[in-house]
Write a protein that holds these residues in place. Sequence first.
Motif, short mmCIF file in Angstrom:
data_model
loop_
_atom_site.label_atom_id
_atom_site.label_comp_id
_atom_site.label_asym_id
_atom_site.label_seq_id
_atom_site.Cartn_x
_atom_site.Cartn_y
_atom_site.Cartn_z
N ILE A 61 60.05 85.55 16.01
CA ILE A 61 59.83 84.16 15.43
C ILE A 61 58.97 83.47 16.65
O ILE A 61 59.51 83.02 17.95
N LEU A 62 57.96 82.99 16.21
CA LEU A 62 56.96 82.20 17.14
C LEU A 62 57.39 80.81 17.25
O LEU A 62 57.68 80.20 16.19
N ILE A 63 57.18 80.31 18.40
CA ILE A 63 57.56 78.79 18.74
C ILE A 63 56.08 78.14 19.15
O ILE A 63 55.51 78.78 19.90
N GLU A 64 55.84 77.23 18.34
CA GLU A 64 54.59 76.39 18.91
C GLU A 64 54.68 75.68 20.18
O GLU A 64 53.68 75.83 21.00
N ARG A 65 55.71 74.99 20.35
CA ARG A 65 56.05 74.10 21.34
C ARG A 65 57.25 73.53 21.59
O ARG A 65 58.17 73.68 20.71
N ALA A 66 57.59 73.07 22.81
CA ALA A 66 58.79 72.32 22.92
C ALA A 66 58.42 71.13 23.92
O ALA A 66 57.68 71.32 24.66
N HIS A 67 58.93 69.92 23.31
CA HIS A 67 58.37 68.78 24.11
C HIS A 67 59.68 67.79 24.43
O HIS A 67 60.52 67.77 24.07
N LEU A 68 59.51 67.09 25.63
CA LEU A 68 60.63 66.07 25.98
C LEU A 68 60.39 64.83 25.32
O LEU A 68 59.40 64.27 25.03
N PHE A 108 77.11 47.61 14.92
CA PHE A 108 77.01 47.41 16.18
C PHE A 108 76.21 48.67 16.78
O PHE A 108 75.94 49.48 15.92
N VAL A 109 75.68 48.45 18.11
CA VAL A 109 75.08 49.44 18.65
C VAL A 109 75.55 49.69 19.88
O VAL A 109 75.81 49.10 20.79
N ASP A 110 75.67 51.36 20.15
CA ASP A 110 76.11 51.69 21.28
C ASP A 110 74.85 52.31 22.04
O ASP A 110 74.43 53.32 21.73
N PHE A 111 74.69 51.66 23.29
CA PHE A 111 73.17 52.08 23.99
C PHE A 111 73.49 53.25 24.96
O PHE A 111 72.71 53.70 25.80
N ASN A 112 74.88 53.73 24.90
CA ASN A 112 75.01 54.90 25.98
C ASN A 112 73.89 56.05 25.73
O ASN A 112 73.57 56.82 26.73
N ARG A 113 73.80 56.60 24.57
CA ARG A 113 73.02 57.81 24.35
C ARG A 113 71.35 57.30 24.52
O ARG A 113 70.46 58.39 24.47
N CYS A 114 71.23 56.11 24.51
CA CYS A 114 69.73 55.43 24.52
C CYS A 114 68.95 56.10 25.53
O CYS A 114 69.32 55.71 26.78
N GLY A 115 68.14 56.79 25.55
CA GLY A 115 67.17 57.34 26.74
C GLY A 115 67.60 58.76 27.26
O GLY A 115 67.01 59.23 28.07
N VAL A 116 68.65 59.32 26.63
CA VAL A 116 68.90 60.44 27.21
C VAL A 116 67.84 61.64 26.70
O VAL A 116 67.46 61.35 25.47
N MET A 117 67.59 62.73 27.29
CA MET A 117 66.72 63.62 27.27
C MET A 117 66.93 64.51 26.02
O MET A 117 68.03 65.20 26.02
N LEU A 118 65.87 64.57 25.03
CA LEU A 118 66.10 65.49 24.01
C LEU A 118 65.02 66.44 24.14
O LEU A 118 63.79 66.16 24.75
N LEU A 119 65.02 67.88 23.76
CA LEU A 119 64.11 69.07 23.86
C LEU A 119 63.79 69.18 22.24
O LEU A 119 64.56 69.51 21.74
N GLU A 120 62.49 68.97 21.82
CA GLU A 120 62.38 69.25 20.60
C GLU A 120 61.37 70.68 20.57
O GLU A 120 60.67 70.58 21.02
N ILE A 121 62.23 71.49 19.85
CA ILE A 121 61.53 72.80 19.66
C ILE A 121 60.84 73.05 18.32
O ILE A 121 61.70 73.22 17.35
N VAL A 122 59.73 73.42 18.27
CA VAL A 122 59.11 73.62 16.92
C VAL A 122 58.57 74.94 16.59
O VAL A 122 57.76 75.53 17.59
N THR A 123 59.04 75.57 15.50
CA THR A 123 58.64 76.88 15.19
C THR A 123 57.02 76.79 14.83
O THR A 123 56.60 76.00 14.06
N PHE A 124 56.39 77.88 14.82
CA PHE A 124 55.02 77.99 14.54
C PHE A 124 54.80 78.75 13.61
O PHE A 124 55.27 79.90 13.30
#
Length: 506
Positions: free
Chosen positions: A129-136, A153-169
């Motif tokens: 399965i080909l993957i096009e990209r993964a970005h921060l 209410f808003v809980d900001f603890n998660r705000c700014g934690v890094m995600l990696l998005e992996i996109v299939t090609f």
Amino acid sequence: MFTIHGKTGDWEVVVGLETHIEVLSKSKLFSGASADYNPSVAPNTQVSMVDVAMPGMLPVLNEYCVDQAIKFGLGINAEISRKSCFARKQYFYPDLPQGYQITQPADQPPVVGRGWVEIMGDDGNPKKILIERAHLEQDAAKNKHDMHPAKSFVDFNRCGVMLLEIVTFLDTKNPENNSYISSPEEAERYLRQIRETARALGVSKANMEEGSMRADVNVSVKRVGSNTFGTRTETKNMVSFKFIKNHIENEARRQVEILESGGIVSQDTLRYHQDDGSSSVMRSKEDALDYRYFPDPDLLPLVITDEQIERIRKTMPELPAATRARYIEKFGLAEYDAARLTETVDISHWFDAAVGGKAERAKGIANWMISELFAHPENYDITNEKTGVVDGMRIITPTDLSELVDMVAASEINGKQAKDIFIKMLDGEIGTPRAIADKFGMQQITDTSAIEKIIDEVISANPSQVEQYKSGKVGLLGFFVGNVMKASGGKANPGVVNEILKKKLG
Ligand code: ADP
Ligand code: MG
């Protein structure tokens, strides 16, 4: 192959996945606040001025986060871009205090470029399965709408934690390569592969139930054999394998019905309804958000050196695909068994612990695990941390299975006795398999004179069967073996019994 049999012919489904995994690191992608946002942490206690976008605060890129992305990139056989940059994706929502998300723009190389993972295809063969990209990118905060009847209410603890998005090609120029996900089952296998790769590398817990892995699911259909792809729909933020599979199937059927009745599929963003598996339009292409991407002026381009990549490459552990190949090549396991035993990193660690580097044990251990142990999940601890008796259940350990397999291999016990010992362990009998065998007198009889004596008795008690056997009905051998085994109380060595019987019946 997954096909939908329509009124006018057969259709195939094409799936593209954009998978977000929450990346493990001590602090957030652009701030020093702790990245531990789990629900047991008090709300709004892991928040820096950067996270809540106080004026004048500047983001500082966390190098460890970049290392994690590179590690994952190497794990999916991807090119690592030596230079990439960050952009602002504008949208307004209370969980995004900056008013934009810092991400890597789609029209420029992200840290992780073109790569691939291998899964088992629906035809049972390995499939790339080909993957096009993964970005921060940055994760958003968490809105809480269920704490007060009139307030959110808003809980900001998660705000700014890094995600990696992996996109299939989707390689539209070379569709015949068939290097994309083409069934609900393949989608699940792909996601599991991503999950286990992330876990093996320590890049993410990648746990859908806990929200550290989620996927946007793109679905289209095309006629079987056609090289022209259809228009897709996209469903955001799906968090269960079951729902994803259900959605892919339902959505593909819906599109086939539209196309067969002369309609066209419109490129919509959908919302999935868990209760009945249906979906509805969240926004159509015309209402597509304009994110007004522009380069983030506060962040320099990210430069990655060959030395950095080599340093990380040296720390790479064995990944699930390599483990699977090792089981097939070194241990001679069947493709199916190797796949079952590498479904999760925990399973393969447990299996490796039981094999203990002795390849001759591997097939036996694999059989016990797949056909017996997996049927009794309460009787073992796949993380291999617990032993003894837990919640009234006797825990079967890797050492228990290796001893059982060794005893059979050394003809101390036969297969039937091994099964009896296993059942006793399930029933709560403590002590090692050998101790259990001793306690219940389960030693196998291999002494030929003792076996011969039983055989003679069985032969003289069944003269007519002996007659038939001698006149050519050799299938009766099983009858004699069965009777001898029974007469020995299941203790005779079946190999020895077979050998002597054949000699005596001549
Ligand atoms: P967007 O930026 O609008 O989300 P992308 O081009 O990044 O679009 O594609 C998102 C995902 O959709 C990718 O995984 C891609 O492979 C997949 N995709 C693109 N076209 C199709 C299609 N016709 N059918 C199914 N999936 C598709
Ligand atoms: Mg998208």
